[in-house]
Design an enzyme around this catalytic site. Structure first.
Site: not given
Length: 244
Positions: A114, A202-204
């Protein structure tokens, strides 16, 4: 059901509407708006207008659009909006392994990255009961790196469906993200595609598919949380595609 009860193909009653902003974003938008007013007061208007842009971006970051989740037997939907950056075979994290949880045998992991421009509300891949929620503090490496799944701040979630299907997935904080915000706890009952948390800035998210299940998405494909079907449990059918 009679023929009069069935909707006609091609008939649409859906209208676009502006996405709501999740309450978690209000405080950040308020802080940004306050700083923007200060910029207009102390500095040239250019800086103030930049502050306006940042405030609008904060509101957009925390947008919470309505999603339509497909009700299909065995469907495993994407838990996050973003880009499919990794599809690999590996064992699930040890926090999701054990009696009443996942096997230690390698399975397919689908990773969705993301960016700061994606919707950051995460959703459960299947409906059922939240069996585990394990939070682990850690580093803030770029979430697109493979080692982020083992070194970054992360939260593992295990959900068990009524049919016994268990899906484990992991929220991973990234380079800019600084907090994983959970909406659920062990024992909660959730519907497929229901909101279960968010990761700020912001990440996964990694999803561990059941044994004998192949992904129905491709590297480079974009997903929508709660809508895109990642896989059908038990279907081992490889798909191909082309970037264009």
């Amino acid at each position: 059901m009679t023929s009069l009860d069935k909707p006609e193909l091609g008939t649409s009653t859906v209208r676009w509407r502006f996405p709501a902003v999740h309450p978690e974003g209000y405080k950040f938008a308020a802080i940004s708006a306050g700083l923007t007013l200060l910029l207009f007061w102390l500095l040239p208007d250019l800086f103030g207008w930049l502050g306006v842009g940042v405030t609008l971006w904060v509101l957009a970051f925390f947008r919470d659009p309505v999603r339509t989740t497909p009700l299909r037997a065995g469907a495993i939907v994407a838990p996050a909006d973003g880009l499919v950056t990794m599809i690999a075979t590996m064992p699930p994290p040890r926090e999701l392994i054990g009696e009443g949880a996942l096997s230690a045998e390698p399975v397919v992991r689908v990773s969705i990255f993301m960016s700061v421009f994606d919707v950051h509300i995460n959703r459960t891949p299947i409906g059922g009961t939240i069996a585990r929620v394990v939070y682990i503090s850690g580093k803030f490496l770029n979430a697109d790196l493979d080692k982020a799944s083992e070194e970054n701040e992360r939260q593992h979630i295990l959900v068990e469906g009524r049919d016994g299907l268990r899906i484990g997935f992991t929220q991973i904080a990234g380079l800019v993200a600084r907090r994983i915000v959970p909406f659920v706890k062990p024992g909660d009952i959730v519907a497929g595609g229901q909101r279960i948390g968010l990761i700020r800035f912001g990440s996964r998210v990694d999803v561990y598919l059941p044994a004998g299940t192949s992904p129905q998405v491709l590297l480079g494909q974009r997903t929508l949380a709660g809508e895109t079907i990642l896989a059908i449990a038990g279907r081992d059918e490889r798909i191909e595609g082309v970037a264009q």
